[in-house]
Design an enzyme around this catalytic site. Sequence first.
Site, PDB file in Angstrom:
ATOM      1  N   VAL A   1      36.781  42.137  43.990  1.00 58.91           N
ATOM      2  CA  VAL A   1      38.303  42.225  44.318  1.00 58.91           C
ATOM      3  C   VAL A   1      38.802  43.507  43.906  1.00 58.91           C
ATOM      4  O   VAL A   1      37.990  44.164  42.606  1.00 58.91           O
ATOM      5  CB  VAL A   1      38.854  41.078  43.040  1.00 58.91           C
ATOM      6  CG1 VAL A   1      40.382  41.219  43.209  1.00 58.91           C
ATOM      7  CG2 VAL A   1      38.202  39.842  43.360  1.00 58.91           C
ATOM      8  N   CYS A   2      39.567  44.349  44.421  1.00 58.31           N
ATOM      9  CA  CYS A   2      40.016  45.423  44.197  1.00 58.31           C
ATOM     10  C   CYS A   2      39.015  46.466  44.047  1.00 58.31           C
ATOM     11  O   CYS A   2      37.962  46.806  44.829  1.00 58.31           O
ATOM     12  CB  CYS A   2      40.798  45.360  43.050  1.00 58.31           C
ATOM     13  SG  CYS A   2      42.240  46.706  42.939  1.00 58.31           S
ATOM     14  N   THR A   3      39.068  47.014  42.959  1.00 58.17           N
ATOM     15  CA  THR A   3      38.073  48.252  42.576  1.00 58.17           C
ATOM     16  C   THR A   3      36.846  47.699  42.036  1.00 58.17           C
ATOM     17  O   THR A   3      35.731  48.547  41.877  1.00 58.17           O
ATOM     18  CB  THR A   3      38.728  49.276  41.387  1.00 58.17           C
ATOM     19  OG1 THR A   3      38.941  48.636  40.521  1.00 58.17           O
ATOM     20  CG2 THR A   3      39.777  50.043  42.019  1.00 58.17           C
TER      21      THR A   3
ATOM     22  N   THR B   1      38.854  48.652  49.305  1.00 55.10           N
ATOM     23  CA  THR B   1      39.335  48.562  47.904  1.00 55.10           C
ATOM     24  C   THR B   1      40.735  48.925  47.871  1.00 55.10           C
ATOM     25  O   THR B   1      41.619  48.956  48.867  1.00 55.10           O
ATOM     26  CB  THR B   1      38.473  49.545  46.908  1.00 55.10           C
ATOM     27  OG1 THR B   1      38.863  49.065  45.783  1.00 55.10           O
ATOM     28  CG2 THR B   1      38.639  50.855  47.417  1.00 55.10           C
TER      29      THR B   1
ATOM     30  N   ALA C   1      41.440  44.169  48.944  1.00 50.81           N
ATOM     31  CA  ALA C   1      42.124  45.344  48.476  1.00 50.81           C
ATOM     32  C   ALA C   1      42.721  45.012  47.073  1.00 50.81           C
ATOM     33  O   ALA C   1      42.117  44.568  46.111  1.00 50.81           O
ATOM     34  CB  ALA C   1      43.356  45.572  49.601  1.00 50.81           C
TER      35      ALA C   1
END
Length: 330
Positions: free
Chosen positions: A120-122, A140, A173
Amino acid sequence: MPKRPPFPPTAPRIIEMLAFPSVQLLDVTGPVQVFASANDVVTQAGGPAPYVVNVVAQAGGNVTASAGVTLAAAPLPSVDRPLDTLMVAGGDGVHVAGADPLLVDWVSRRARHARRVASVCTGAFLLAAAGALDGKRAVTHWSVCAELARRFPALRVESDPIFVQDGSVWTSAGVTSGIDLALALIEQDLGRSVALAVARYLVVFLKRPGGQAQFSTALSLQVADDEFGALHRWINDHLAEEISLPVLAREAGMSERNFSRRYVEATGLTPLRAVERLRIEAGRRLLLDTRLSVKQVSQRCGFGSEETMRRSFLRWLNVTPQDYRARWGG
């Protein structure tokens, strides 16, 4: 005879969500709630709970998220314990976590024992440090896609989608896209009807297409809305028409030279590049949300021809309109 439950009894899928100090709170709690709601939907229909979700951290115990909220986490399990899905959250602490050789080694080995892996994300930075994204397409948060690509050249970063699946590896992202990712995983596991029921309960979309832009052109141009907001609204209302630099300057009430200079200063794009990006964005929506042919889409968005639209898609998205619809369309 008792009524047969609609879901056959199966062993629950074990999902581990990896957290660390200064993890992004919603990166953890968003997907966890989605899977918990899937359990509710299935059990209320008479089936067994499909998921067991564990939040884990290197030392276990309490983990303080970046929002200051404390999460209770279990210690890292043995790398060879049965596991369906390994998910890695993101957040400000991900780079410290990614520099810890013991944690990176655990992620690397645990990923090899999981049926699928997701970030998830970073959290993609930690998966990449563990080698789990080598040779894969990944995404990301839009603000650090270039950094991910620079630091880990073995993977192919796609900066635009809200989530990307490459085989058994999923990446998402920024922040709320973890919810979209979890819904996509549920749809893969349990079918669209269950994922739709979860989405309805949580009052979210099912599902934002993975190819939807995580950071739209219209949103990026809002930085210049004080000066050019009315112009941007006019452009979106007239995309099907011929839009030239003289036309834009006239609508903005400026000379062509002054308009071009001030527009680039405000947006970082030339006026005609901005028009092209807005046309691409409109084209993407029509490709995903309608059954219009590519030719019809190109005409409605003002590209003039399928070939012009194709070149624009390849230039900005590295994919043709036909392939974009095939990859992300429902």
